[in-house]
Write an enzyme that holds these catalytic residues in place. Structure first.
Site, PDB file in Angstrom:
ATOM      1  N   CYS A  43       0.803  -1.264  -0.016  1.00  0.00           N
ATOM      2  CA  CYS A  43      -0.004   0.232   0.047  1.00  0.00           C
ATOM      3  C   CYS A  43       0.993   1.248   0.186  1.00  0.00           C
ATOM      4  O   CYS A  43       0.594   2.286  -0.706  1.00  0.00           O
ATOM      5  CB  CYS A  43      -0.895   0.064   1.163  1.00  0.00           C
ATOM      6  SG  CYS A  43      -1.898   1.587   1.534  1.00  0.00           S
ATOM      7  N   CYS A  48      -1.332   1.614  -3.183  1.00  0.00           N
ATOM      8  CA  CYS A  48      -2.421   2.678  -2.997  1.00  0.00           C
ATOM      9  C   CYS A  48      -1.857   4.141  -2.938  1.00  0.00           C
ATOM     10  O   CYS A  48      -2.451   5.051  -3.566  1.00  0.00           O
ATOM     11  CB  CYS A  48      -3.057   2.393  -1.740  1.00  0.00           C
ATOM     12  SG  CYS A  48      -3.271   0.829  -1.165  1.00  0.00           S
ATOM     13  N   LYS A  51       0.138   5.387  -5.864  1.00  0.00           N
ATOM     14  CA  LYS A  51      -0.900   5.274  -7.086  1.00  0.00           C
ATOM     15  C   LYS A  51      -1.957   6.470  -7.157  1.00  0.00           C
ATOM     16  O   LYS A  51      -2.213   7.249  -8.009  1.00  0.00           O
ATOM     17  CB  LYS A  51      -1.706   3.810  -7.122  1.00  0.00           C
ATOM     18  CG  LYS A  51      -2.628   3.796  -8.140  1.00  0.00           C
ATOM     19  CD  LYS A  51      -4.313   4.557  -7.791  1.00  0.00           C
ATOM     20  CE  LYS A  51      -4.663   4.115  -6.343  1.00  0.00           C
ATOM     21  NZ  LYS A  51      -5.045   2.592  -6.423  1.00  0.00           N
ATOM     22  N   TYR A 176      -8.333  -3.874 -11.353  1.00  0.00           N
ATOM     23  CA  TYR A 176      -8.115  -2.594 -10.900  1.00  0.00           C
ATOM     24  C   TYR A 176      -7.066  -1.871 -11.150  1.00  0.00           C
ATOM     25  O   TYR A 176      -6.815  -0.668 -11.724  1.00  0.00           O
ATOM     26  CB  TYR A 176      -7.840  -2.740  -9.166  1.00  0.00           C
ATOM     27  CG  TYR A 176      -9.117  -3.116  -8.122  1.00  0.00           C
ATOM     28  CD1 TYR A 176      -9.639  -1.822  -7.633  1.00  0.00           C
ATOM     29  CD2 TYR A 176      -9.425  -4.201  -8.262  1.00  0.00           C
ATOM     30  CE1 TYR A 176     -10.462  -2.106  -6.514  1.00  0.00           C
ATOM     31  CE2 TYR A 176     -10.597  -4.390  -7.317  1.00  0.00           C
ATOM     32  CZ  TYR A 176     -11.003  -3.181  -6.503  1.00  0.00           C
ATOM     33  OH  TYR A 176     -12.215  -3.600  -5.535  1.00  0.00           O
ATOM     34  N   GLU A 180      -6.653   1.292 -13.756  1.00  0.00           N
ATOM     35  CA  GLU A 180      -6.296   2.833 -12.834  1.00  0.00           C
ATOM     36  C   GLU A 180      -4.977   3.149 -13.704  1.00  0.00           C
ATOM     37  O   GLU A 180      -4.776   4.465 -14.021  1.00  0.00           O
ATOM     38  CB  GLU A 180      -5.931   2.529 -11.681  1.00  0.00           C
ATOM     39  CG  GLU A 180      -6.910   1.982 -10.787  1.00  0.00           C
ATOM     40  CD  GLU A 180      -6.761   1.996  -9.110  1.00  0.00           C
ATOM     41  OE1 GLU A 180      -5.406   1.743  -8.797  1.00  0.00           O
ATOM     42  OE2 GLU A 180      -7.716   2.099  -8.288  1.00  0.00           O
ATOM     43  N   HIS A 435     -27.266  21.371  -2.616  1.00  0.00           N
ATOM     44  CA  HIS A 435     -27.228  22.068  -4.233  1.00  0.00           C
ATOM     45  C   HIS A 435     -26.410  23.058  -4.181  1.00  0.00           C
ATOM     46  O   HIS A 435     -26.391  23.879  -3.389  1.00  0.00           O
ATOM     47  CB  HIS A 435     -28.675  22.384  -4.222  1.00  0.00           C
ATOM     48  CG  HIS A 435     -29.194  22.848  -5.571  1.00  0.00           C
ATOM     49  ND1 HIS A 435     -29.345  22.028  -6.688  1.00  0.00           N
ATOM     50  CD2 HIS A 435     -29.234  24.068  -6.200  1.00  0.00           C
ATOM     51  CE1 HIS A 435     -29.284  22.567  -7.811  1.00  0.00           C
ATOM     52  NE2 HIS A 435     -29.427  24.035  -7.456  1.00  0.00           N
ATOM     53  N   GLU A 440     -26.217  15.104  -4.653  1.00  0.00           N
ATOM     54  CA  GLU A 440     -27.450  15.267  -4.648  1.00  0.00           C
ATOM     55  C   GLU A 440     -28.284  14.465  -5.448  1.00  0.00           C
ATOM     56  O   GLU A 440     -29.650  14.002  -5.004  1.00  0.00           O
ATOM     57  CB  GLU A 440     -28.095  16.649  -4.557  1.00  0.00           C
ATOM     58  CG  GLU A 440     -28.122  17.456  -6.101  1.00  0.00           C
ATOM     59  CD  GLU A 440     -28.614  18.764  -5.836  1.00  0.00           C
ATOM     60  OE1 GLU A 440     -29.650  18.919  -5.395  1.00  0.00           O
ATOM     61  OE2 GLU A 440     -27.843  19.617  -6.854  1.00  0.00           O
TER      62      GLU A 440
HETATM   63  P1  NDP Z   1      -7.479  -8.210 -10.389  1.00  0.00           P
HETATM   64  O1  NDP Z   1      -7.679  -9.284  -9.722  1.00  0.00           O
HETATM   65  O2  NDP Z   1      -8.148  -6.864 -10.212  1.00  0.00           O
HETATM   66  O3  NDP Z   1      -7.343  -8.185 -12.168  1.00  0.00           O
HETATM   67  C1  NDP Z   1      -6.518  -9.176 -12.782  1.00  0.00           C
HETATM   68  C2  NDP Z   1      -6.841  -8.843 -14.219  1.00  0.00           C
HETATM   69  O4  NDP Z   1      -5.851  -9.876 -14.796  1.00  0.00           O
HETATM   70  C3  NDP Z   1      -8.183  -9.562 -14.510  1.00  0.00           C
HETATM   71  O5  NDP Z   1      -8.801  -8.781 -15.538  1.00  0.00           O
HETATM   72  C4  NDP Z   1      -8.070 -10.855 -15.120  1.00  0.00           C
HETATM   73  O6  NDP Z   1      -8.752 -11.241 -16.130  1.00  0.00           O
HETATM   74  C5  NDP Z   1      -6.591 -10.655 -15.651  1.00  0.00           C
HETATM   75  N1  NDP Z   1      -5.781 -11.969 -15.780  1.00  0.00           N
HETATM   76  C6  NDP Z   1      -5.656 -12.825 -14.796  1.00  0.00           C
HETATM   77  N2  NDP Z   1      -5.048 -13.847 -15.047  1.00  0.00           N
HETATM   78  C7  NDP Z   1      -4.652 -13.540 -16.408  1.00  0.00           C
HETATM   79  C8  NDP Z   1      -3.746 -14.295 -17.589  1.00  0.00           C
HETATM   80  N3  NDP Z   1      -3.269 -15.355 -17.234  1.00  0.00           N
HETATM   81  N4  NDP Z   1      -3.762 -13.646 -18.427  1.00  0.00           N
HETATM   82  C9  NDP Z   1      -4.384 -12.460 -19.000  1.00  0.00           C
HETATM   83  N5  NDP Z   1      -5.135 -11.787 -17.915  1.00  0.00           N
HETATM   84  C10 NDP Z   1      -5.435 -12.256 -16.815  1.00  0.00           C
HETATM   85  O7  NDP Z   1      -5.825  -7.866 -10.109  1.00  0.00           O
HETATM   86  P2  NDP Z   1      -4.775  -6.519 -10.150  1.00  0.00           P
HETATM   87  O8  NDP Z   1      -3.532  -7.146 -10.452  1.00  0.00           O
HETATM   88  O9  NDP Z   1      -5.508  -5.414 -11.111  1.00  0.00           O
HETATM   89  O10 NDP Z   1      -4.822  -6.082  -8.614  1.00  0.00           O
HETATM   90  C11 NDP Z   1      -4.732  -6.977  -7.614  1.00  0.00           C
HETATM   91  C12 NDP Z   1      -5.608  -6.539  -6.372  1.00  0.00           C
HETATM   92  O11 NDP Z   1      -5.062  -5.635  -5.899  1.00  0.00           O
HETATM   93  C13 NDP Z   1      -7.018  -6.182  -6.927  1.00  0.00           C
HETATM   94  O12 NDP Z   1      -7.948  -7.382  -6.836  1.00  0.00           O
HETATM   95  C14 NDP Z   1      -7.442  -5.236  -5.479  1.00  0.00           C
HETATM   96  O13 NDP Z   1      -7.827  -6.028  -4.723  1.00  0.00           O
HETATM   97  C15 NDP Z   1      -6.343  -4.720  -5.131  1.00  0.00           C
HETATM   98  N6  NDP Z   1      -6.108  -3.157  -5.612  1.00  0.00           N
HETATM   99  C16 NDP Z   1      -7.119  -2.461  -5.033  1.00  0.00           C
HETATM  100  C17 NDP Z   1      -6.897  -1.128  -5.692  1.00  0.00           C
HETATM  101  C18 NDP Z   1      -8.089  -0.264  -5.236  1.00  0.00           C
HETATM  102  O14 NDP Z   1      -8.467  -0.462  -3.930  1.00  0.00           O
HETATM  103  N7  NDP Z   1      -8.284   0.852  -5.913  1.00  0.00           N
HETATM  104  C19 NDP Z   1      -6.132  -0.666  -6.628  1.00  0.00           C
HETATM  105  C20 NDP Z   1      -5.126  -1.792  -7.171  1.00  0.00           C
HETATM  106  C21 NDP Z   1      -5.375  -2.942  -6.613  1.00  0.00           C
HETATM  107  P3  NDP Z   1     -10.543 -11.871 -15.661  1.00  0.00           P
HETATM  108  O15 NDP Z   1     -11.053 -10.669 -15.213  1.00  0.00           O
HETATM  109  O16 NDP Z   1     -10.789 -12.432 -17.025  1.00  0.00           O
HETATM  110  O17 NDP Z   1     -10.257 -12.812 -14.586  1.00  0.00           O
END
Ligand code: NDP
Length: 451
Positions: A43, A48, A51, A176, A180, A435, A440
């Site tokens: 984080c 976080c 970012k 995410y 982002e 407002h 709102e």
């Molecule tokens: P996520 O789990 O959010 O997303 C992973 C993405 O990668 C999905 O779109 C998934 O596809 C894709 N993916 C997974 N495996 C493969 C593969 N083998 N080939 C191609 N694509 C693949 O993970 P992130 O890495 O984005 O973030 C990790 C975690 O960190 C998040 O789940 C979240 O909990 C946390 N986070 C929170 C944030 C916030 O609160 N703002 C910001 C950043 C991270 P599919 O959807 O098809 O499974």
């Protein structure tokens, strides 16, 4: 007092580990925390916090554009090194704050790599430490893919220290981090393409919200390439030639792999103890965050709960209450965890998606509005915002809130209190709006969009 050196040794100095160590120490326990890198974990160091600074920077760029409609004229030249270096300084300051919080709480910091040797034994850089309980709070690490040229991609860890900002970038993934970073890079002037294997990014979020974000994000200039996976990357003279499995080729200066994160078990010594994993590779725990070895506890990104800082912190507080304060707090309501995606526009959500609610309730009322916020009118900015309420018809309870728009996270954090407490639509209706705000609109939604 037990014969062990400590009542608790925490492995990992991220959000969950540091909170657990501090609160346990305040309850009178003898606590040590082992960390091999900088305090603050993902984080603070590569997640976080940096970012959010980058996201603010990207929004400044948008704000400068909007300010022209309000009579401002400026040369909004962007200097990447300033953003990167100021972010690094702030992280260093936070590392120091974490250190002093641990010191003040009386937690002993053991700097080095911790390895579990037995149910009550850990070595830190080879030095033996014993404890009545061991807490695994080592967090996660970016998932690595295996295809020709996958080594030419960087992970989000590297994005915060790039020597220069690339001109063209491909972001791979649809969660995410991918969404982002696609918005951040686009906002900072990088030609950005997001490649995602599925039909629509942000799987698991409300479908209508995802469609809205697709339109807004592509409207702001991010090229979205769905239904495709990267099959190979070749590198020549610094340029990455990316081949997708649908036959498309894209050239970019940098490729970010954002395809999920996995628990960081490397070198942890899990083989030395009986700690069962679930099918997804996360540590199995019970309601008290106890693993299959009762003296070993686990929380945060190593267990299968939302990988979010406030969740890890809540789990830490719960774990300490149960094991060190002899209290049994109400279990965490993981269904009402609010979350935000800091893309542009921001998206935030709490409770059930419409799709989830359909599975759960007989009848639903769905309220949706999408509009151009007042700020955007003079700015000639076509960007819109989106608000959606999912209401269980029988109980009138608001079971889901989904918002996209400026500072959506700030709005939804307040609304989450209501969803967590079982607020009804009638109570929304009885609330007078402020407002003129965008927010709102959430208390003036009267027309049912569909049932
Ligand atoms: P996520 O789990 O959010 O997303 C992973 C993405 O990668 C999905 O779109 C998934 O596809 C894709 N993916 C997974 N495996 C493969 C593969 N083998 N080939 C191609 N694509 C693949 O993970 P992130 O890495 O984005 O973030 C990790 C975690 O960190 C998040 O789940 C979240 O909990 C946390 N986070 C929170 C944030 C916030 O609160 N703002 C910001 C950043 C991270 P599919 O959807 O098809 O499974």
């Amino acid at each position: 007092m037990s014969d062990f050196q400590y009542d608790l040794i925490v492995i990992g100095g991220g959000s969950g580990g540091v909170r657990a160590a501090r609160v346990a120490a305040k309850s009178g326990a003898r606590v040590a925390l082992a960390e091999q890198s900088r305090l603050g974990g993902t984080c603070v160091n590569v997640g976080c916090v940096p970012k959010k600074f980058f996201s603010y920077a990207a929004h400044f760029a948008e704000g400068f554009e909007q300010s022209r409609g309000y009579g401002f004229h400026s040369d909004n030249r962007f200097d990447w090194a300033t953003l990167r270096d100021n972010t690094a300084s702030e992280i260093e300051r936070l590392n120091g704050i974490y250190r002093s919080l641990l010191d003040k709480a009386g937690v002993e910091l053991l700097s080095g790599h911790a390895r579990i040797e037995g149910p009550n034994e850990v070595t830190v850089d080879g030095q033996q430490v014993t404890a009545e309980r061991i807490l695994i709070a080592v967090g996660g690490t970016p998932r690595q893919l295996d295809f020709p040229g996958a080594e030419h991609m960087v992970s989000s860890n590297e994005m915060f220290t790039l020597a220069t900002l690339p001109k063209r970038m491909v972001v791979y993934g649809g969660g995410y981090i991918a969404v982002e970073f696609a918005s951040i890079l686009n906002g900072l002037g990088v030609e950005t393409t997001l490649v995602y294997r599925g039909e629509l990014f942000l799987k698991g979020f409300d479908h209508e919200l995802r469609e809205f974000l697709r339109d807004e994000i592509s409207g702001k200039g991010v090229k979205l390439h769905f239904n495709a996976s990267i099959s190979a990357i070749e590198k020549s003279e610094g340029v990455k030639h990316i081949t997708l499995d649908d036959g498309t080729s894209i050239d970019a200066d940098l490729v970010l792999s954002a395809v999920g994160r996995e628990p960081n078990f490397e070198g942890l010594g899990l083989d030395n103890v009986d700690v069962a994993l679930d099918g997804g590779g996360f540590i199995k725990v019970d309601d008290a965050y106890q693993t299959s070895t009762p003296s070993i506890l686990a929380l945060g990104d190593v267990i299968n709960t939302p990988q979010l800082t406030p969740v890890a912190i809540a789990e830490a507080i719960h774990m300490v209450a149960i094991h060190f304060e002899q209290r049994t707090p109400e279990p965490i309501n993981y269904e009402a965890v609010a979350t935000a995606v800091f893309c542009s526009p921001n998206a935030a959500t709490v409770g059930l998606t419409e799709e989830e609610a359909r599975q759960r309730f007989e009848g639903l009322r769905i309220y949706v509005t999408a509009f151009r916020p007042l700020l955007h009118t003079l700015a000639q900015d076509p960007g819109r915002c989106f608000m959606k309420l999912v209401v269980d018809d029988a109980s009138d309870k608001v079971v889901g809130v989904h918002v996209a728009g400026a500072d959506a996270g700030e709005l939804v954090q307040g609304l989450a209190i209501g969803v967590q407490s079982g607020i009804t639509k009638q109570q929304y209706d009885a609330t007078i709006g402020i407002h003129p705000t965008s927010a709102e609109e959430i208390v003036t939604l009267r027309e049912v969009t569909r049932r």
